[in-house]
Scaffold this active site. Sequence first.
Site, PDB file in Angstrom:
ATOM      1  CE  LYS A 160      90.560 -43.014  29.282  1.00  0.00           C
ATOM      2  NZ  LYS A 160      89.273 -42.577  29.879  1.00  0.00           N
ATOM      3  CG  ASP A 213     104.136 -32.799  31.619  1.00  0.00           C
ATOM      4  OD1 ASP A 213     104.151 -31.747  32.279  1.00  0.00           O
ATOM      5  OD2 ASP A 213     104.685 -32.902  30.498  1.00  0.00           O
ATOM      6  CG  ASP A 235     101.972 -28.073  34.077  1.00  0.00           C
ATOM      7  OD1 ASP A 235     102.768 -28.023  35.033  1.00  0.00           O
ATOM      8  OD2 ASP A 235     102.338 -28.068  32.891  1.00  0.00           O
ATOM      9  CE1 TYR A 257     105.679 -36.766  27.652  1.00  0.00           C
ATOM     10  CE2 TYR A 257     106.339 -35.911  29.770  1.00  0.00           C
ATOM     11  CZ  TYR A 257     105.438 -35.943  28.724  1.00  0.00           C
ATOM     12  OH  TYR A 257     104.315 -35.163  28.764  1.00  0.00           O
ATOM     13  CG  ASP A 285      88.545 -39.690  31.584  1.00  0.00           C
ATOM     14  OD1 ASP A 285      88.941 -40.435  32.504  1.00  0.00           O
ATOM     15  OD2 ASP A 285      87.765 -40.089  30.698  1.00  0.00           O
TER      16      ASP A 285
END
Length: 342
Positions: free
Chosen positions: A179, A236, A240, A132, A212
């Site tokens: 990751k 992010d 959520d 971002y 994951d």
Amino acid sequence: MTVIAVLPGDGIGPEVIQEAVRTLDELDLGLTFDVLEHVNADTFLASGTALTADDVARIQRSDAALLGAVGDPRVTTPDYVRGVLLRLRFELDLYVNHRAVSLLADHLSPLKDTKRGAIDCVVVRENSEGLYAGIGGSLRQSTPQEVALDVEVNTYTGVSRLLDYAFDIARSEVCMVDKSNAVPNGGRLWQRCWAEHRGRHPGTPTRHLYVDAAAMLLVADPASFDVIVTNNSYGDILSDLAAELGGGIGTAASGNLNPTTGFGLYEPVHGSAPDIAGLNRANPVAAILSAALMVERLGHGDAAAAVRSAVARAVIQRRCTPDLGGSLTTTEAGAAIRAELG
């Protein structure tokens, strides 16, 4: 005197922020509010400016900022939202996004069985780097040969200071999520910083998960997490998911923090919800819990705990808005929480 900059913003923002400010007033902490009512989409559409230099200076002079929501369907470019949220994050170096999640009442859990223990964790998300950061571009737009690049930025300083914060707030464990098996360059930097911080905190249990696997475990055993620390984009998504496990986005509070300066921008994460704006139907819980996080960071831990307890009691009694199982309006739900404070 403690000055709070208040940006009600757009949509349901003014409605939920009004209940948060009323709740803060009830605490009698000697707070003074500097309200920037003009920072909204109407002003941007009229002037093309999201925040003026004077606006930023006013916010900087305050001790903390409380934001309702930013976003309006009339604005068709990202310039407005980026001009408020990202400008404040970058100019004030708010490098930590703090998302605390706890299940307020069992009936809010989307999981079938909460007997193993409900979620009660903090997602510590890097807030100023990653995907971002806005670095990238495109070539041959709107053609079959279009190429688009968004560059993920990771720095040693950025990762290290985020991990410092995660270890500082840990109660029982820090879980670092990346990751690195598939994203080798940024992953290598995160793993280097992770190893250094684990060595500095030998008394704190730690765990590493790929993103994951972390997402699956959040659903399978949400109570197993204390502090999750990760990069901007993974944070992010995971924050959520965690919010939904804690009762939904209407309960999700957040703080954009600079632990070095002590400044924070606090906001509910539900957005402006223009479809229900002005109808007195918005859930004020996330805004009130964001205010609780703010006063806690300002040194009023007992007051913050009292607000959280009052919110939980009101929700358990179904004295809340319909999305949480009640039938109250925004103003009635705010009043119910303040009645529990009394």
